[in-house]
Structures are given as C-alpha cells and as structure tokens.
Design a protein around this motif. Structure first.
Motif, PDB file in Angstrom:
ATOM      1  N   ILE A 188       0.854  -1.179   0.000  1.00  0.00           N
ATOM      2  CA  ILE A 188       0.000   0.000   0.000  1.00  0.00           C
ATOM      3  C   ILE A 188       0.894   1.233   0.000  1.00  0.00           C
ATOM      4  O   ILE A 188       1.744   1.400   0.873  1.00  0.00           O
ATOM      5  CB  ILE A 188      -0.922  -0.007   1.231  1.00  0.00           C
ATOM      6  N   GLY A 189       0.700   2.099  -0.978  1.00  0.00           N
ATOM      7  CA  GLY A 189       1.501   3.311  -1.045  1.00  0.00           C
ATOM      8  C   GLY A 189       2.644   3.180  -2.031  1.00  0.00           C
ATOM      9  O   GLY A 189       2.603   2.379  -2.975  1.00  0.00           O
ATOM     10  N   THR A 190       3.690   3.951  -1.778  1.00  0.00           N
ATOM     11  CA  THR A 190       4.824   4.029  -2.700  1.00  0.00           C
ATOM     12  C   THR A 190       6.088   3.572  -1.990  1.00  0.00           C
ATOM     13  O   THR A 190       6.438   4.101  -0.926  1.00  0.00           O
ATOM     14  CB  THR A 190       5.011   5.469  -3.204  1.00  0.00           C
ATOM     15  N   GLY A 231      10.020   1.631   5.593  1.00  0.00           N
ATOM     16  CA  GLY A 231       9.029   0.573   5.659  1.00  0.00           C
ATOM     17  C   GLY A 231       8.950  -0.276   4.401  1.00  0.00           C
ATOM     18  O   GLY A 231       8.036  -1.100   4.271  1.00  0.00           O
ATOM     19  N   TRP A 232       9.904  -0.115   3.506  1.00  0.00           N
ATOM     20  CA  TRP A 232       9.894  -0.878   2.262  1.00  0.00           C
ATOM     21  C   TRP A 232      11.257  -1.514   2.034  1.00  0.00           C
ATOM     22  O   TRP A 232      12.292  -1.011   2.493  1.00  0.00           O
ATOM     23  CB  TRP A 232       9.567   0.030   1.072  1.00  0.00           C
ATOM     24  N   ASN A 233      11.255  -2.637   1.317  1.00  0.00           N
ATOM     25  CA  ASN A 233      12.460  -3.299   0.842  1.00  0.00           C
ATOM     26  C   ASN A 233      12.534  -3.200  -0.675  1.00  0.00           C
ATOM     27  O   ASN A 233      11.493  -3.190  -1.351  1.00  0.00           O
ATOM     28  CB  ASN A 233      12.486  -4.783   1.248  1.00  0.00           C
ATOM     29  N   PHE A 234      13.752  -3.133  -1.173  1.00  0.00           N
ATOM     30  CA  PHE A 234      13.931  -3.167  -2.620  1.00  0.00           C
ATOM     31  C   PHE A 234      14.193  -4.614  -3.030  1.00  0.00           C
ATOM     32  O   PHE A 234      15.165  -5.236  -2.582  1.00  0.00           O
ATOM     33  CB  PHE A 234      15.100  -2.278  -3.041  1.00  0.00           C
ATOM     34  N   ILE A 248       7.334  -3.834   3.952  1.00  0.00           N
ATOM     35  CA  ILE A 248       7.717  -4.673   5.082  1.00  0.00           C
ATOM     36  C   ILE A 248       6.519  -4.868   6.007  1.00  0.00           C
ATOM     37  O   ILE A 248       5.796  -3.923   6.332  1.00  0.00           O
ATOM     38  CB  ILE A 248       8.880  -4.035   5.869  1.00  0.00           C
ATOM     39  N   LYS A 249       6.330  -6.118   6.453  1.00  0.00           N
ATOM     40  CA  LYS A 249       5.264  -6.448   7.405  1.00  0.00           C
ATOM     41  C   LYS A 249       5.904  -6.677   8.785  1.00  0.00           C
ATOM     42  O   LYS A 249       6.791  -7.527   8.929  1.00  0.00           O
ATOM     43  CB  LYS A 249       4.509  -7.688   6.952  1.00  0.00           C
ATOM     44  N   TYR A 250       5.461  -5.891   9.757  1.00  0.00           N
ATOM     45  CA  TYR A 250       6.051  -5.944  11.090  1.00  0.00           C
ATOM     46  C   TYR A 250       5.139  -6.719  12.045  1.00  0.00           C
ATOM     47  O   TYR A 250       3.908  -6.525  12.046  1.00  0.00           O
ATOM     48  CB  TYR A 250       6.260  -4.534  11.650  1.00  0.00           C
ATOM     49  N   TYR A 282      -0.258  -8.519  11.362  1.00  0.00           N
ATOM     50  CA  TYR A 282       0.972  -7.750  11.130  1.00  0.00           C
ATOM     51  C   TYR A 282       0.595  -6.286  10.928  1.00  0.00           C
ATOM     52  O   TYR A 282      -0.580  -5.938  10.709  1.00  0.00           O
ATOM     53  CB  TYR A 282       1.738  -8.276   9.910  1.00  0.00           C
ATOM     54  N   TYR A 283       1.634  -5.430  10.999  1.00  0.00           N
ATOM     55  CA  TYR A 283       1.414  -3.997  10.851  1.00  0.00           C
ATOM     56  C   TYR A 283       2.391  -3.444   9.831  1.00  0.00           C
ATOM     57  O   TYR A 283       3.443  -4.046   9.545  1.00  0.00           O
ATOM     58  CB  TYR A 283       1.595  -3.291  12.201  1.00  0.00           C
ATOM     59  N   LEU A 284       2.064  -2.259   9.318  1.00  0.00           N
ATOM     60  CA  LEU A 284       2.910  -1.578   8.343  1.00  0.00           C
ATOM     61  C   LEU A 284       3.580  -0.377   9.000  1.00  0.00           C
ATOM     62  O   LEU A 284       3.122   0.111  10.046  1.00  0.00           O
ATOM     63  CB  LEU A 284       2.083  -1.126   7.137  1.00  0.00           C
ATOM     64  N   TYR A 285       4.638   0.075   8.357  1.00  0.00           N
ATOM     65  CA  TYR A 285       5.372   1.226   8.879  1.00  0.00           C
ATOM     66  C   TYR A 285       4.431   2.414   9.088  1.00  0.00           C
ATOM     67  O   TYR A 285       3.680   2.791   8.173  1.00  0.00           O
ATOM     68  CB  TYR A 285       6.482   1.599   7.902  1.00  0.00           C
ATOM     69  N   GLY A 286       4.476   2.967  10.320  1.00  0.00           N
ATOM     70  CA  GLY A 286       3.644   4.134  10.628  1.00  0.00           C
ATOM     71  C   GLY A 286       2.294   3.803  11.224  1.00  0.00           C
ATOM     72  O   GLY A 286       1.560   4.732  11.621  1.00  0.00           O
ATOM     73  N   ASP A 287       1.936   2.507  11.260  1.00  0.00           N
ATOM     74  CA  ASP A 287       0.648   2.149  11.862  1.00  0.00           C
ATOM     75  C   ASP A 287       0.628   2.559  13.340  1.00  0.00           C
ATOM     76  O   ASP A 287       1.643   2.460  14.054  1.00  0.00           O
ATOM     77  CB  ASP A 287       0.412   0.638  11.755  1.00  0.00           C
TER      78      ASP A 287
END
Length: 243
Positions: free
Chosen positions: A134-136, A164-167, A198-200, A220-225
């Motif tokens: 979700i998002g960029t 919050g993302w991996n390449f 990334i799923k935390y 799981y949660y996402l970055y900034g949740d």
C-alpha cells in the motif's frame, strides 16, 4: 575517305601504318599498296562510393561491391550492399542509384558516383516501478536522464527506498538486487524496479497476571501504523509497567 566508328564502351585511338592520324575520319591517297591499322581501346570506368553518416561516429558503416574492382568496363554489373554497424540503420542511396533497398545492382555505362546514407538509431529506456503493498515504496532516477539514447550508452539507475519498504530488485533489461545498477543500451530497453512493503510483527509478552489487547488487532502492521495497547490486570493483578 576512312571512317572509324566505335561501339559503346570503346574509344578510337588513331590510325597507324601508312596513315597516321588521331581523327576518326581521314583521307588516304591510294597511289600504291597501303597498310593501315585502326586501334581501339576499351574504356575503363571507376565507381566511387561515398558514405554519409547522420549522427555521431558511424566509422563501421560500409558498402560492399561485387565484384570489387578498381575499374569496370561498359555493361559490367556491380552489386552494392549497404552494411550498417550496430546502432545504425541504412536510409537510402543517391547518385547513380536511388531507393532504400540495402542491396542494389548498377550497370556501368560510364564512371559513376554513389552515396549511401546511414542514420544513427535512437533507443528508449523505459523504467517501470512496481509497489507490492500500500503506497509508494520508492523512486528511480536515471543518469544521464535523456528521452533517447544511442547504441553503447551506459545509463546508471538508482533506486531510493521509502521507510518501511524493501527493494526486491531489477528485472527486464538488467537483473540485479543492488539499489544502483547500470544498463548498456543496445536497443529499446525496458526495466522494472520492484519494491515490497515490510510487514512488522507486534509481540506482547505478559509477566504476571492480566491481559493485553491490541487495537487494531492484526496479524501484522505496516510502517507508521498506530496501535493502542490496553493492559487489564483484572481482579487479581495491578498493572506495573511496559518494557
């Protein structure tokens, strides 16, 4: 009166013997037996091939001649073939022959000049970005950043990451998992950069009695949740602290 006439592709060189003259028409006074020779020479024609390059470089563009001879005679058939080097295309002929067919035949009736025109190919580099989540996940930059490139150009691609993302990596025209990679242009090229969110996990351990609820409660949660934790000791315990 003697007249020397030629056929196409030949020239009259002159009279010799009892008549010496370079003129094809001559007057001979016959007052005794005469011996005369008329000499003819076959004409030799040259075929000059010029190459014009519309672009930078192009030293490898060439034209082959078959047969390849320094001179030709009247009626000789010569096959010309335009051969572009990598990254170039043949545009057409001008001069003694015309058209866009890279292979043409020329009948030699005189000395001729032919020009072959070549044009440098222009290639595109398309970059697609896939965000698995979700998002960029990030962005991609090109260096140099141009609308088109030519054969052999080296383009550096740089992927930047959002928190919050991996390449995951590059695919298509280049394969790599590095954030920075290079593409060597040999034609129209398409590259895809893939990002994955990334799923935390949020693990809550309870020491002693009581319960903890999570709001929202998700696997799981996402970055900034934002997650609210509510501790409840019930009737038998008192909440002490978080750690």
């Amino acid at each position: 009166i003697l007249n020397a006439s030629t056929i196409p592709g030949w020239s009259f060189d002159g009279w010799s013997g009892d008549l010496v003259s370079l003129l094809p028409t001559a007057i001979l006074n016959v007052d005794a037996p005469k011996y005369i020779t008329a000499t003819f020479t076959q004409d030799l024609y040259t075929l000059n091939v010029n190459i014009e390059n519309d672009g930078v470089g192009g030293a490898g563009n060439m034209v082959t001649k078959s047969p390849d001879q320094p001179t030709y005679v009247y009626g000789d058939q010569v096959q010309l073939t335009a051969v572009p080097e990598a990254g170039w295309k043949f545009i057409g002929w001008s001069g003694a022959v015309t058209g866009t067919n890279p292979t043409v035949n020329l009948t030699m009736l005189k000395s001729e000049t032919v020009t072959a025109l070549f044009e440098q190919e222009q290639y595109t580099l398309g970059v697609n970005v896939v965000h698995n989540g979700i998002g960029t996940g990030g962005s991609v930059s090109k260096s140099p950043n141009k609308p088109t490139y030519v054969y052999g150009d080296v383009v550096t691609l740089n992927a930047t990451l959002n928190p919050g993302w991996n390449f995951i990596g590059w695919s298509g025209g280049v394969t790599s998992s590095n954030l920075s990679t290079q593409v060597i242009i040999t034609g129209n090229t398409s590259v895809t950069a893939t990002y994955e969110q990334i799923k935390y996990d949020l693990n809550v351990t309870i020491t002693g009695g009581g319960t903890v609820t999570q709001d929202p409660d998700k696997p799981y949660y996402l970055y900034g949740d934002q997650v609210t934790l509510i501790a409840d000791g019930g009737e038998c315990a008192t909440f002490d602290e978080w750690g």
